[in-house]
Design a protein around this motif. Structure first.
Motif, short mmCIF file in Angstrom:
data_model
loop_
_atom_site.label_atom_id
_atom_site.label_comp_id
_atom_site.label_asym_id
_atom_site.label_seq_id
_atom_site.Cartn_x
_atom_site.Cartn_y
_atom_site.Cartn_z
N ILE A 12 -10.14 8.01 -1.82
CA ILE A 12 -10.91 7.00 -1.80
C ILE A 12 -10.63 6.08 -3.13
O ILE A 12 -10.78 4.98 -2.72
CB ILE A 12 -12.46 7.50 -1.61
N ALA B 297 -6.36 -0.23 -4.18
CA ALA B 297 -5.28 -0.93 -3.38
C ALA B 297 -6.07 -2.16 -2.68
O ALA B 297 -5.31 -3.19 -2.60
CB ALA B 297 -4.87 0.12 -2.06
N LEU B 298 -7.48 -1.92 -2.41
CA LEU B 298 -8.15 -3.05 -1.72
C LEU B 298 -8.58 -4.20 -2.84
O LEU B 298 -8.65 -5.27 -2.28
CB LEU B 298 -9.29 -2.78 -0.92
N GLY C 197 -18.93 3.17 -7.84
CA GLY C 197 -17.85 2.06 -7.26
C GLY C 197 -17.08 2.93 -6.08
O GLY C 197 -16.77 2.27 -5.24
N LEU C 198 -17.02 4.26 -6.32
CA LEU C 198 -16.31 5.04 -5.20
C LEU C 198 -17.04 4.96 -3.88
O LEU C 198 -16.47 4.79 -2.87
CB LEU C 198 -16.28 6.35 -5.78
N ALA D 182 -7.98 5.75 -4.82
CA ALA D 182 -6.72 4.99 -4.31
C ALA D 182 -7.00 3.89 -3.51
O ALA D 182 -6.39 2.54 -3.62
CB ALA D 182 -5.78 6.00 -4.00
N LEU D 183 -7.77 3.97 -2.39
CA LEU D 183 -7.97 3.15 -1.47
C LEU D 183 -8.71 1.94 -2.08
O LEU D 183 -8.36 0.66 -1.82
CB LEU D 183 -8.91 3.38 -0.18
N ARG D 184 -9.60 2.12 -2.73
CA ARG D 184 -10.34 1.07 -3.63
C ARG D 184 -9.67 0.31 -4.46
O ARG D 184 -9.65 -0.93 -4.28
CB ARG D 184 -11.91 1.69 -4.29
N ARG E 248 2.53 1.90 -3.33
CA ARG E 248 1.61 2.07 -4.59
C ARG E 248 1.78 3.61 -4.51
O ARG E 248 1.48 4.04 -5.61
CB ARG E 248 0.61 1.37 -4.34
N ARG E 249 1.81 4.14 -3.42
CA ARG E 249 1.56 5.67 -3.50
C ARG E 249 2.91 6.39 -3.78
O ARG E 249 2.89 7.16 -4.19
CB ARG E 249 1.10 6.08 -1.93
N ALA F 8 -6.38 -4.68 -5.26
CA ALA F 8 -5.09 -5.18 -6.12
C ALA F 8 -5.04 -6.82 -5.37
O ALA F 8 -5.40 -7.15 -4.75
CB ALA F 8 -4.03 -4.41 -5.30
N ASN G 287 -2.10 3.89 3.60
CA ASN G 287 -2.40 4.79 2.32
C ASN G 287 -2.36 6.37 3.07
O ASN G 287 -1.43 7.16 2.44
CB ASN G 287 -3.75 4.53 1.85
N ALA H 137 0.76 -1.17 0.00
CA ALA H 137 -0.03 0.05 0.15
C ALA H 137 0.90 1.26 0.01
O ALA H 137 0.56 2.45 -0.79
CB ALA H 137 -1.15 -0.08 1.19
N THR I 8 -4.70 -1.08 5.52
CA THR I 8 -4.29 -0.43 4.08
C THR I 8 -4.77 0.92 4.32
O THR I 8 -4.19 1.91 3.53
CB THR I 8 -5.22 -1.35 3.12
N VAL I 9 -5.82 1.45 4.90
CA VAL I 9 -6.14 2.73 5.03
C VAL I 9 -5.01 3.43 5.73
O VAL I 9 -4.64 4.51 5.47
CB VAL I 9 -7.37 2.88 5.90
N THR J 215 -8.04 -4.32 5.42
CA THR J 215 -8.56 -3.02 5.15
C THR J 215 -8.31 -1.86 5.96
O THR J 215 -7.67 -0.76 5.62
CB THR J 215 -10.15 -3.20 5.20
#
Lengths: 183, 169
Positions: free
Chosen positions: B66, B72-73, A154-155, B68-70, A36-37, B75, A85, A33, A81-82, A78
């Motif tokens: 958000i 990443a999750l 989706g978002l 980017a988080l989606r 990726r950033r 992936a 990120n 994570a 990951t938050v 999750t």
């Protein structure tokens, strides 16, 4: 990985073997994570340090972040990951260039310094609470971000039909509010 | 064109009106990580989700974070992290000292102190030794002048009751 309540309890007690297992099991998620950033920003070499910062954050203030995690509401991956990120974003912001350096102003092409003339736009004031947070988010994503309905769905993690419905309700509220307001 | 007509009008006019009606964007504090994680998994009610959705509507970076988080999750399973990073992160929490139970540092220290039979009685022994030494010292030298009984003596001072009173009385 679903958060094991016993694992969280052991971690916040400072159980070293539990911590070592936790790091070994979650490092891949955290590292990926963060990477990726940072990599697209050209700062992939900082991944180790920022991943380390994620684990430091988890321990800080007597494991305050870990204590706030509810395994019934989200998976541990999750949650991590938050945190990974947001830690990476904060690292990027800390290192973000502050703009054009005054000493090198003469070297900057004039076109880059030019400011587009922007006509002042009259902002319409909408009262607090007229739109729900979800309706405001839908309008923001559809109109400001210019996203498609499917993207917004989706978002926000909802069905496209829900987005259309919220959009319709929000516009109806705005129309009603401004027609009532008209003298 | 008034606002009502704008919202009733065609797509372009309505879009412009909505854009103007939305509150200005400003950077604001991210929702709590645990709340954000629960929201991403769809486990919050609409009322519980309001702080997250309000942040998306308000913060200029919210929608991108958000998205980017989606991503990443969604992936695929990530590759293992480098072992150097794992070792460093594991070293953040140190093993407890021998006999120390995990918990808060102070609790661990106290638990270790009272678990050891020698250390458990050492404060009592220290107090007993201090009293014994003090008694021996007093016995051999006597009390210090400040601790001896105070002697009193009579002092005679001439008092003139016929003196004029102070002008301030």
């Amino acid at each position: 990985m679903r958060g094991d309540p016993d694992l969280i309890a052991r971690l916040v007690r400072g159980d070293k073997p539990a911590w070592d297992r936790f790091v070994a099991q979650t490092a891949a998620v955290v590292y990926a994570a963060v990477q990726r950033r940072l990599v697209p920003a050209g700062r992939g070499d900082e991944t180790d340090d920022v991943a380390q910062e994620v684990y430091l954050k988890l321990c800080r203030n007597d494991y305050k972040l870990l204590r706030g995690f509810d395994p019934a509401k989200a998976k541990l991956t999750t949650f991590l990951t938050v945190i990974a990120n947001t830690t990476a974003i904060d690292a990027l912001r800390r290192g973000r260039p502050t703009g054009v350096h005054a000493d090198s102003l003469d070297d900057v092409p004039e076109a880059r310094l030019a400011v587009d003339p922007v006509e002042p736009v009259r902002r319409v004031k909408i009262p607090e609470g007229l739109l729900s947070a979800r309706q405001a988010a839908v309008l923001r994503l559809l109109y400001d971000e210019e996203k498609e309905v499917a993207e917004v769905a989706g978002l926000l993690g909802v069905e496209a039909q829900t987005v259309r419905s919220m959009h319709h309700k929000a516009l109806t509220k705005l129309r009603r509010h401004f027609s009532d307001e008209k003298p | 064109m008034n606002n009502d007509n704008e919202f009733q009008g065609g797509d372009v006019a309505a879009a412009a009106a909505v854009r103007r009606a939305l509150p200005p964007r400003r950077r604001s504090e991210r929702p709590d990580a645990a709340i954000l994680a629960a929201w991403l998994e769809g486990n919050l009610s609409e009322a519980e989700a309001a702080p997250v959705e309000g942040w998306i509507a308000r913060d200029p970076d919210g929608p991108a974070e958000i998205a980017a988080l989606r991503m990443a999750l969604e992936a695929p399973r990530p590759a293992p992290a480098p072992s150097r990073m794992v070792v460093r992160a594991q070293a953040i929490v140190r093993p407890p000292a021998a006999g120390q139970r995990p918990g808060s540092p102070l609790a661990g220290l106290l638990a270790g102190l009272f678990a050891d039979p020698v250390l458990r009685w050492s404060p009592v022994v220290a107090v007993a030794v201090a009293i014994a030494l003090g008694g021996f010292e007093i016995g051999s030298r006597g009390l210090a002048p400040t601790l001896q009984p105070q002697s009193t003596q009579t002092v005679e001072a001439p008092i003139d009751f016929g003196a004029a009173p102070s002008p301030f009385l």
